[in-house]
Motif scaffolding. Structure first.
Motif, PDB file in Angstrom:
ATOM      1  N   ALA A 191      26.303  68.901  67.866  1.00 25.91           N
ATOM      2  CA  ALA A 191      27.066  67.825  67.234  1.00 25.91           C
ATOM      3  C   ALA A 191      28.294  67.436  68.043  1.00 25.91           C
ATOM      4  CB  ALA A 191      27.484  68.245  65.823  1.00 25.91           C
ATOM      5  N   LYS A 192      28.952  68.407  68.661  1.00 25.27           N
ATOM      6  CA  LYS A 192      30.282  68.112  69.201  1.00 25.27           C
ATOM      7  C   LYS A 192      30.439  68.353  70.699  1.00 25.27           C
ATOM      8  CE  LYS A 192      32.348  66.845  65.409  1.00 25.27           C
ATOM      9  NZ  LYS A 192      32.388  65.406  65.224  1.00 25.27           N
ATOM     10  N   LEU A 193      29.506  69.016  71.339  1.00 26.72           N
ATOM     11  CA  LEU A 193      29.686  69.298  72.762  1.00 26.72           C
ATOM     12  C   LEU A 193      28.764  68.418  73.586  1.00 26.72           C
ATOM     13  CD1 LEU A 193      29.965  73.193  72.672  1.00 26.72           C
ATOM     14  CD2 LEU A 193      31.779  71.491  72.582  1.00 26.72           C
ATOM     15  N   ARG A 194      29.236  68.133  74.806  1.00 28.12           N
ATOM     16  CA  ARG A 194      28.398  67.355  75.714  1.00 28.12           C
ATOM     17  C   ARG A 194      27.851  68.287  76.772  1.00 28.12           C
ATOM     18  NH1 ARG A 194      31.759  62.456  77.775  1.00 28.12           N
ATOM     19  NH2 ARG A 194      33.436  63.870  77.225  1.00 28.12           N
ATOM     20  N   PHE A 195      26.556  68.337  76.914  1.00 28.69           N
ATOM     21  CA  PHE A 195      25.994  69.190  77.955  1.00 28.69           C
ATOM     22  C   PHE A 195      24.600  68.691  78.324  1.00 28.69           C
ATOM     23  CE2 PHE A 195      23.126  71.573  75.114  1.00 28.69           C
ATOM     24  CZ  PHE A 195      23.702  71.325  73.895  1.00 28.69           C
ATOM     25  N   ALA A 196      24.227  68.991  79.519  1.00 28.58           N
ATOM     26  CA  ALA A 196      22.903  68.581  79.980  1.00 28.58           C
ATOM     27  C   ALA A 196      21.858  69.304  79.147  1.00 28.58           C
ATOM     28  CB  ALA A 196      22.742  68.934  81.453  1.00 28.58           C
ATOM     29  N   GLY A 197      20.828  68.609  78.731  1.00 26.02           N
ATOM     30  CA  GLY A 197      19.763  69.233  77.962  1.00 26.02           C
ATOM     31  C   GLY A 197      19.971  69.159  76.466  1.00 26.02           C
ATOM     32  N   PHE A 255      23.172  71.172  59.441  1.00 26.76           N
ATOM     33  CA  PHE A 255      24.546  71.441  59.877  1.00 26.76           C
ATOM     34  C   PHE A 255      24.979  70.431  60.938  1.00 26.76           C
ATOM     35  CE2 PHE A 255      23.811  76.076  58.606  1.00 26.76           C
ATOM     36  CZ  PHE A 255      24.298  75.827  57.345  1.00 26.76           C
ATOM     37  N   ARG A 256      24.065  70.088  61.833  1.00 27.79           N
ATOM     38  CA  ARG A 256      24.407  69.124  62.873  1.00 27.79           C
ATOM     39  C   ARG A 256      24.831  67.798  62.232  1.00 27.79           C
ATOM     40  NH1 ARG A 256      21.633  64.842  64.744  1.00 27.79           N
ATOM     41  NH2 ARG A 256      22.295  64.001  66.742  1.00 27.79           N
ATOM     42  N   GLN A 257      24.056  67.339  61.232  1.00 18.67           N
ATOM     43  CA  GLN A 257      24.412  66.094  60.561  1.00 18.67           C
ATOM     44  C   GLN A 257      25.812  66.188  59.970  1.00 18.67           C
ATOM     45  OE1 GLN A 257      21.906  64.578  61.975  1.00 18.67           O
ATOM     46  NE2 GLN A 257      21.571  63.261  60.209  1.00 18.67           N
ATOM     47  N   PHE A 258      26.065  67.327  59.353  1.00 18.18           N
ATOM     48  CA  PHE A 258      27.354  67.490  58.663  1.00 18.18           C
ATOM     49  C   PHE A 258      28.495  67.585  59.668  1.00 18.18           C
ATOM     50  CE2 PHE A 258      30.295  68.711  55.481  1.00 18.18           C
ATOM     51  CZ  PHE A 258      29.715  68.344  54.286  1.00 18.18           C
ATOM     52  N   PHE A 259      28.278  68.383  60.711  1.00 20.06           N
ATOM     53  CA  PHE A 259      29.323  68.540  61.726  1.00 20.06           C
ATOM     54  C   PHE A 259      29.601  67.211  62.418  1.00 20.06           C
ATOM     55  CE2 PHE A 259      28.115  73.274  62.507  1.00 20.06           C
ATOM     56  CZ  PHE A 259      28.690  73.600  61.295  1.00 20.06           C
ATOM     57  N   LYS A 260      28.566  66.453  62.649  1.00 17.37           N
ATOM     58  CA  LYS A 260      28.706  65.181  63.354  1.00 17.37           C
ATOM     59  C   LYS A 260      29.601  64.222  62.579  1.00 17.37           C
ATOM     60  CE  LYS A 260      25.675  62.511  66.149  1.00 17.37           C
ATOM     61  NZ  LYS A 260      25.988  62.989  67.492  1.00 17.37           N
ATOM     62  N   SER A 261      29.552  64.342  61.254  1.00 16.58           N
ATOM     63  CA  SER A 261      30.339  63.419  60.439  1.00 16.58           C
ATOM     64  C   SER A 261      31.815  63.803  60.417  1.00 16.58           C
ATOM     65  CB  SER A 261      29.789  63.388  59.015  1.00 16.58           C
ATOM     66  OG  SER A 261      30.055  64.610  58.374  1.00 16.58           O
ATOM     67  N   MET A 262      32.140  64.986  60.944  1.00 21.04           N
ATOM     68  CA  MET A 262      33.561  65.368  60.996  1.00 21.04           C
ATOM     69  C   MET A 262      34.201  64.751  62.244  1.00 21.04           C
ATOM     70  SD  MET A 262      32.945  69.229  59.756  1.00 21.04           S
ATOM     71  CE  MET A 262      34.513  69.920  60.178  1.00 21.04           C
ATOM     72  N   PRO A 263      35.455  64.306  62.132  1.00 22.91           N
ATOM     73  CA  PRO A 263      36.075  63.620  63.270  1.00 22.91           C
ATOM     74  C   PRO A 263      36.249  64.548  64.474  1.00 22.91           C
ATOM     75  CG  PRO A 263      37.632  63.934  61.472  1.00 22.91           C
ATOM     76  CD  PRO A 263      36.308  64.328  60.950  1.00 22.91           C
ATOM     77  N   ASP A 264      36.053  63.988  65.662  1.00 18.06           N
ATOM     78  CA  ASP A 264      36.211  64.762  66.900  1.00 18.06           C
ATOM     79  C   ASP A 264      37.628  65.309  67.038  1.00 18.06           C
ATOM     80  OD1 ASP A 264      33.650  64.364  67.600  1.00 18.06           O
ATOM     81  OD2 ASP A 264      34.036  62.766  69.054  1.00 18.06           O
ATOM     82  N   ASP A 265      38.578  64.574  66.460  1.00 22.59           N
ATOM     83  CA  ASP A 265      39.975  64.992  66.619  1.00 22.59           C
ATOM     84  C   ASP A 265      40.232  66.367  66.030  1.00 22.59           C
ATOM     85  OD1 ASP A 265      40.529  62.756  67.939  1.00 22.59           O
ATOM     86  OD2 ASP A 265      41.502  61.695  66.294  1.00 22.59           O
ATOM     87  N   VAL A 266      39.463  66.729  64.991  1.00 21.89           N
ATOM     88  CA  VAL A 266      39.624  68.060  64.404  1.00 21.89           C
ATOM     89  C   VAL A 266      39.349  69.108  65.471  1.00 21.89           C
ATOM     90  CG1 VAL A 266      38.697  69.660  62.705  1.00 21.89           C
ATOM     91  CG2 VAL A 266      39.001  67.259  62.116  1.00 21.89           C
ATOM     92  N   VAL A 267      38.281  68.885  66.248  1.00 22.62           N
ATOM     93  CA  VAL A 267      37.912  69.821  67.307  1.00 22.62           C
ATOM     94  C   VAL A 267      38.985  69.842  68.387  1.00 22.62           C
ATOM     95  CG1 VAL A 267      36.178  70.362  69.037  1.00 22.62           C
ATOM     96  CG2 VAL A 267      35.472  69.431  66.834  1.00 22.62           C
ATOM     97  N   HIS A 268      39.442  68.636  68.771  1.00 17.04           N
ATOM     98  CA  HIS A 268      40.473  68.566  69.809  1.00 17.04           C
ATOM     99  C   HIS A 268      41.735  69.292  69.378  1.00 17.04           C
ATOM    100  CE1 HIS A 268      38.349  64.652  71.228  1.00 17.04           C
ATOM    101  NE2 HIS A 268      37.733  65.743  71.619  1.00 17.04           N
ATOM    102  N   ALA A 269      42.120  69.059  68.123  1.00 25.48           N
ATOM    103  CA  ALA A 269      43.331  69.708  67.616  1.00 25.48           C
ATOM    104  C   ALA A 269      43.175  71.223  67.636  1.00 25.48           C
ATOM    105  CB  ALA A 269      43.622  69.221  66.197  1.00 25.48           C
ATOM    106  N   ALA A 270      41.997  71.706  67.230  1.00 29.21           N
ATOM    107  CA  ALA A 270      41.752  73.147  67.208  1.00 29.21           C
ATOM    108  C   ALA A 270      41.829  73.726  68.618  1.00 29.21           C
ATOM    109  CB  ALA A 270      40.391  73.435  66.588  1.00 29.21           C
TER     110      ALA A 270
END
Lengths: 283, 324, 392
Positions: A105-111, A164-179
C-alpha cells in the motif's frame, strides 16, 4: 420522518402486518433446525423416539445428555483444539499479512505489481483445489497428523493482504511520512500506526478468519486422523458415526456445544460479524 | 535553501523516468539510495508473505496441473506422464458425469432459491423501520453456524420416522419420504439445506445494495407519481439492484459450488451416486481412493469452473461501475 | 399555475426544531427563493411543500386547495433535485416520460408486455413521446434522448432534470439547489436559463439556495431563513438595502457588512469607535446600538471629524475595480472594511492612518437584540447600490 416512513410506521397498516407476518414466518422456519437440535439435546431417548412433538421434554434429560457428550467423546478436547487452531491461524495470518499489505500500500519497490498479482491469484484459487499438493507438501516435511498440519496451509491469507492493503491505502501518506520523521522504523510503522488505525479491518478479518476455520471440515478431514488433534467439525462427525445415529440426545448436545460459541459471539457483535463475513465471502 | 531542493526533486523525477540520466545529477545517488532502502524494506516486510504465497499457492497450483498429467497414486514409488489420459477418463467416467450433473442440478435449485428468497427478505426488512436488526440476525444465523454440526440437526429433522418434517407432512396428510436415503429426494433435501444456509448471505448483500440506492431517486419517483409499492419497486428498486443481483448470483454460486460438508456428513454421496457432488468426488478420489492423478484432474476441472465464474463476476463488477 | 400559502409550519427532527412556525404566501407566477446557510431548514421547507416530509403543525395550500396529507403526486408540484436524481437505468427520454406515464397510463397499462396489448395505450404512448420530444427540444437536449444519464455532462443532466419537471406543466416548480453541482461558469449560464424558463413558462417557482448571487439575480422575492425561522421576505434590493434584521444584513453582501457598537449620546448624535456620527435615530440617549455600515457606504475623507472614522490600515485587497481596505479602529476589536475606488490604491499603505467618511443615510441601525431600528433620515431605495454589484 418522511411520509413514506410515516405511512409504514403505522403498525397496523396492511403493509406492516404483511411484512411482520412473512418475516416472522421465514424467521421461524430458519430457526427450526436450531430449536429442534436444542430440543432433542434435552430429551431422554424414550421421548426422542415418540412421534408426538413438543419442544420441552416431559422429563428433563439435559444434564445426562450434555454430561455424556462431554465425557463419552473428547468434546472438550475438540473444542480446545478448535480454539487453539483458530487462534494460531489468526495470529500467524496477522503477522504475515499486515507487513506485506503495508509494503503493497505505501512503499514503492520493483516487483510490487507482480506481488499484488500474486495476491490476486491467491484470492482466486479455492483452497480445496490445492488440497492434494498441500497434503503432499505436509507429508514431505513430515507434519501430517499434527497441529502444524491443520495450520500451515492458512499461514498466509491473500484475502487478509488484500483487505489490509485497501485499508492502508486509504490512509494518508503523510501519516507514514510523519512517523518516519519521528524516527519509527518501517516495522514499527506497521504495528504501531497502521494496524491500530485499521482496527475495523482487523476485526472484520479476524471474524472472517475465525468463523471460516472453526467451521472448516474439508482440510482437517485430510490433515489429521488422531482424535486428540481433531477440531470440533471433524470430531462431531466422528462422534456421529461412532454413535451410529442411535443415541440422539448426547449427539445433539455435542452439536449444540459446537455451534454455540460462534452463535453467542454473533449475537453479541452482530454488526461486526455481518460486515466481516459478507466482506470475506465476496473477496 | 530552495534552489538545491528543487533540483534534487527534478533529478528524482528524471531518474525515475530515465535511469540513464541519473548520473548527471550529483544529488541523484542520494535519491537512488533512498529508493533502494525503501525497496529493501518492502521486500523484508513482504518476504514472509511472498515465501508462503509461493509455497502454499503457486507451487500447489502448478503441482495440481502436473499431477493431473500423471498416473501417480499416493504411496506409489513411480509415476509416468500420461498426457490427457486422466481428463479423458474423467470425462468418460459415468460417476464423474453424474457428479457433475448432480452439482448442476443442486446449483440450479439452490442459487435461484437463495437469491430470490434473499431478495424477498431483504426487501421486506428494508421496507419497514422496526425490528430490522432482529430479522437480519435471525436470517443470517445459519450462514455462520457450523455446518457439520447443523447437518446432524438436519438429519434428525429429516429422519424418516421421528423427524419433524415427516411428522408435519403426515399430520397434514402429505406423503412422507426417507429424504436422505431416497435417490429421488436426496438432492432436493440437500438443496433445501443449502438454501437455508446461504439465504442470509444473499440477504445481507441485497441489504447493502438497497442501502446504496440514493434516497433522492425515491423522492423523485414520489414526485413523479411512482409512489405505489409496485411502481416504486419497478421504477427504482429492482432496476437499481440489477448489477448487485448479478453479482449476488455469482457469489452465491461460487459458495454453493463448493458445498461439501452436508454431503460428507449426511450422505457420503449416496444412495448410489445420487448425491455425489464435484467437491466430494474430488475428495473421495484423491484421499479415499488415493488416485492422485485422477483427483488432480477433477481439481483442474473444478478450478476451471471457479475461475470462469470469477471472471464473469469481475466483468460484471466493471459493468457496475459503468452504471452510475 | 397557482399561488402557494404556507401557514404556521412547524417541523422537528426528534427534539431538534427544524422549522419554527414558518408562514409565507407566494403569488401565482412568482419566483420566490428560500435563501439561507446550510442547515437553516430551507430544504426541509421545500420538501414539506412537495409532500416528501410531513409537517408537525401548520397547513399548506396550493392554488387555494389544502394539500396537507396529500401524496406528492396529488399536489401538482414538480421538483428538481440537487443531485438531479435521474433514474440511471433509463434513457433520457424514459426519464422525462416517467411522470406522464405514471399519470396517464393505468397500472395495468404500465405492465410490461401485457400493457402493450391494451386498447388506447399506443395512442397515449405516442402522445407522451411527442410531448417528451417537444420538451427536450425546448431545452436543447433533443439529441440526447436515447442516451442514459451516466453518459451526460453535469449541465446536460441538469437540463434533463428540468425537462422531467416541466413536461407535465405542474402548478409549482420546486428546485432544491439545482445549480450547486455545476462549475461556476456553467452555473452562471444555467442561472440565466432558469430565469428565462420562468419567464417563458410563467409558473410559480420556489427555489432553494445558499448562494446569494442566485437569489438576487433570479428572484421576485427572497425569503431569508436562519435556524428554521423566516427572517425577512422581500424583493432582492430590499433584502440588501433595507434588511429588517441584523442577521439578514450580515448574511447578505460580500464583503460582509461592518457592524460597529455605538451609544446614543443625544438625539441625532451617536458615539462610535472614538468618533461621533450625526444620525437621527428613534432611540433614547444612553441606549446601545449596533451600526451596520456596508463597505461601499464609506468614502475616503481628508481629515477626521464628525461622521468620520479613523483607523490604521491593516490590509489592502485589490479586487481590480475596487479596493477592500481593512482598518483597525480605535475602539477595542472593531475592524472595518471599506470599499474604495481602485485609483486610491497607490496612496494607501498598510500601517497608515486613514480617515473614512460615512454617509449617514446609508447607516443601518439595529437594537442590541438585532431588530432594525427605523425612523432615521431618508433611506430611499434609490440610494441603494445597483443589483449587479450586490450579487457579486
Amino acid at each position: 420522518m418522511s411520509t413514506r416512513a410515516l405511512r409504514a410506521c403505522q403498525l397496523l397498516s396492511p403493509a406492516a402486518v404483511f411484512r411482520h407476518t412473512v418475516l416472522l414466518a421465514t424467521g421461524a422456519l430458519i430457526l427450526v433446525p436450531f430449536v429442534w437440535m436444542v430440543s432433542l439435546s434435552i430429551k431422554p431417548p424414550g421421548e426422542i423416539f415418540r412421534t408426538s412433538f413438543s419442544f420441552w421434554p416431559v422429563q428433563f434429560y439435559g444434564v445426562e445428555n450434555y454430561t455424556k457428550a462431554v465425557t463419552q467423546a473428547p468434546l472438550p478436547r475438540y473444542l480446545g483444539n478448535g480454539v487453539m487452531i483458530c487462534a494460531l491461524i489468526l495470529a500467524l495470518q496477522m503477522l504475515v499479512c499486515a507487513p506485506c499489505a503495508y509494503a503493497l500500500a505505501k512503499l514503492r519497490f520493483a516487483g510490487r505489481d507482480t506481488l499484488f498479482g500474486l495476491v490476486l491469484i491467491g484470492l482466486l484459487l479455492p483452497h480445496q483445489v490445492l488440497s492434494l499438493p498441500l497434503f503432499i507438501l505436509g507429508y514431505q516435511i513430515g507434519i501430517l497428523n499434527t497441529y502444524a498440519a491443520l495450520v500451515f496451509p492458512y499461514v498466509v491469507s491473500p484475502f487478509g493482504i488484500f483487505l489490509f492493503r485497501q485499508f492502508f491505502k486509504s490512509m494518508p501518506d503523510d501519516v507514514v511520512h510523519a512517523a518516519r520523521l519521528d524516527g519509527l522504523s518501517e516495522t514499527a510503522i506497521v504495528w504501531k500506526i497502521m494496524v491500530p488505525t485499521a482496527l475495523p479491518a482487523v476485526i472484520a478479518f479476524a471474524i472472517f478468519s475465525i468463523v471460516s476455520h472453526w467451521n472448516d471440515l474439508f482440510w482437517p478431514l485430510i490433515a489429521v486422523h488422531d482424535q486428540s488433534l481433531m477440531p470440533p467439525t471433524l470430531g462431531i462427525m466422528v462422534f456421529k458415526s461412532e454413535e451410529a445415529g442411535t443415541d440422539y440426545g448426547p449427539l445433539m448436545a455435542a452439536a449444540t456445544l459446537v455451534v454455540l460459541p460462534l452463535i453467542v459471539a454473533f449475537l453479541a457483535a452482530q454488526r461486526w460479524f455481518i460486515e466481516g463475513l459478507a466482506e470475506g465471502a465476496i473477496k | 535553501m530552495r534552489e538545491p531542493r528543487a533540483s534534487t526533486d527534478a533529478c528524482h523525477e528524471l531518474s525515475s523516468r530515465d535511469g540513464a540520466s541519473t548520473f548527471r545529477c550529483p544529488a541523484a545517488s542520494k535519491a537512488l539510495g533512498r529508493g533502494l532502502r525503501e525497496a529493501l524494506a518492502a521486500w523484508i516486510l513482504a518476504g514472509p508473505s511472498v515465501f508462503f504465497l509461493l509455497m502454499l499457492y503457486c507451487l500447489p497450483v502448478i503441482g495440481v496441473f502436473v499431477i493431473a498429467f500423471t498416473n501417480w497414486q499416493f504411496g506409489a514409488a513411480t509415476l509416468s506422464f500420461v498426457g490427457l489420459a486422466n481428463f479423458r477418463e474423467v470425462i468418460a467416467d459415468e460417476d464423474f458425469r453424474s457428479s457433475l450433473r448432480n452439482t448442476a442440478i443442486y446449483l440450479l435449485i439452490v442459487v435461484p432459491g437463495t437469491v430470490s428468497l434473499g431478495l424477498l427478505i431483504a426487501l421486506l426488512i428494508e421496507g419497514g423501520k422496526s425490528c430490522r436488526s432482529f430479522y437480519r440476525a435471525i436470517h443470517f444465523l445459519p450462514f455462520m453456524a457450523t455446518m457439520s454440526a447443523m447437518a446432524i440437526a438436519w438429519e434428525a429433522l429429516l429422519h424418516p420416522t421421528i423427524g419433524l418434517v415427516n411428522q408435519t407432512l403426515s399430520a397434514i396428510g402429505m406423503p412422507a419420504a426417507n429424504w436422505l436415503r431416497d435417490e429421488h429426494t436426496v438432492l432436493l433435501a440437500l438443496a433445501a439445506i443449502g438454501i437455508w444456509q446461504n439465504l442470509g448471505f444473499a440477504m445481507v448483500l441485497f441489504l447493502a445494495g438497497l442501502k446504496s440506492i440514493p434516497k433522492d431517486i425515491y423522492d423523485a419517483a414520489d414526485v413523479d407519481g411512482a409512489d405505489l409499492w409496485l411502481d416504486r419497486l419497478r421504477t427504482v428498486t429492482l432496476p437499481m439492484l440489477g448489477p448487485v443481483s448479478m453479482f449476488v448470483v455469482i457469489v452465491v454460486a461460487l459458495r454453493v459450488f463448493a458445498s461439501f460438508d452436508t454431503v460428507k456428513v449426511l450422505t457420503q454421496g449416496g444412495p448410489g451416486h445420487a448425491s455425489e457432488m464435484l467437491l466430494y468426488t474430488l475428495y473421495r478420489e484423491s484421499f479415499e481412493y488415493l488416485r492422485a492423478g485422477y483427483g488432480a484432474a477433477i481439481a483442474v476441472v473444478f478450478l476451471a469452473i471457479v475461475v470462469t465464474l470469477t471472471l464473469v463476476q469481475a466483468h460484471l463488477m466493471d459493468r457496475k461501475v459503468h452504471y452510475q | 399555475m397557482a399561488s402557494v400559502s404556507i401557514d404556521g409550519i412547524v417541523k422537528n427532527y426528534g427534539p431538534t426544531p427544524v422549522l419554527r412556525d414558518v408562514s409565507l404566501s407566494i403569488a401565482d407566477g412568482e419566483f420566490l427563493t428560500l435563501l439561507g446557510p446550510s442547515g437553516c431548514g430551507k430544504s426541509t421547507l421545500l420538501r414539506v411543500l412537495a409532500g416528501l416530509e410531513m409537517q408537525d403543525a401548520g397547513s399548506i395550500s396550493i392554488g387555494g386547495r389544502v394539500v396537507d396529507g396529500l401524496r406528492p403526486k396529488r399536489r401538482d408540484v414538480a421538483m428538481v433535485f440537487q443531485s438531479y436524481a435521474l433514474y440511471p437505468h433509463m434513457t433520457v427520454a424514459a426519464n422525462i416520460a416517467l411522470p406522464l406515464r405514471m399519470r396517464r397510463l393505468t397500472a395495468i397499462q404500465r405492465l410490461p408486455l401485457v400493457g402493450r396489448l391494451l386498447p388506447g395505450r399506443a395512442r397515449i404512448a405516442a402522445e407522451i413521446d411527442m410531448e417528451v420530444t417537444r420538451t427536450a427540444k425546448s431545452l436543447d437536449i433533443g439529441h440526447l434522448l436515447p442516451r442514459k444519464p451516466g453518459q451526460l455532462s453535469g449541465g446536460q443532466r441538469q437540463r434533463v432534470a428540468v425537462g422531467r419537471a416541466m413536461v407535465r406543466h405542474p402548478a409549482v416548480f420546486l428546485m432544491d439547489e439545482p445549480l450547486s453541482n455545476l462549475d461556476s461558469k456553467l452555473r452562471v449560464q444555467m442561472r440565466a436559463e432558469i430565469k428565462e424558463l420562468h419567464q417563458r413558462l410563467g409558473g410559480t417557482f420556489v427555489y432553494v439556495t445558499h448562494d446569494q448571487a442566485e437569489a438576487m439575480t433570479l428572484s421576485d422575492r427572497v425569503a431569508v431563513m436562519l435556524d428554521g425561522e423566516l427572517l425577512q421576505v422581500a424583493p432582492p434590493q430590499d433584502i440588501y438595502g433595507d434588511p429588517s434584521d441584523r442577521r439578514v444584513a450580515e448574511f447578505i453582501g460580500s464583503p460582509k457588512i461592518n457592524i460597529l457598537d455605538g451609544v446614543m449620546r443625544e438625539r441625532g448624535l451617536i458615539d462610535v469607535a472614538g468618533s461621533t456620527l450625526k444620525i437621527d435615530a428613534a432611540a433614547l440617549p444612553g441606549m446601545h446600538l449596533s451600526l451596520g455600515i456596508r463597505p461601499e457606504a464609506l468614502h475616503l475623507a481628508d481629515q477626521g471629524g464628525q461622521s468620520t472614522l479613523t483607523g490604521s490600515v491593516r490590509m489592502i485587497e485589490h479586487m481590480g475595480s475596487d479596493l477592500f481596505v481593512h482598518l483597525d479602529l480605535a475602539g477595542p476589536d472593531q475592524p472595518l472594511v471599506a470599499r474604495l475606488p481602485a485609483e486610491y490604491g497607490p496612496r494607501i499603505t498598510p500601517g497608515q492612518t486613514l480617515h473614512v467618511g460615512i454617509r449617514p443615510e446609508r447607516v443601518l441601525l439595529f437594537t442590541p437584540d438585532g431588530r432594525r431600528l427605523r425612523g432615521q433620515v431618508e433611506l430611499s431605495r434609490a440610494s441603494v447600490m445597483p443589483l449587479r454589484e450586490a450579487a457579486r
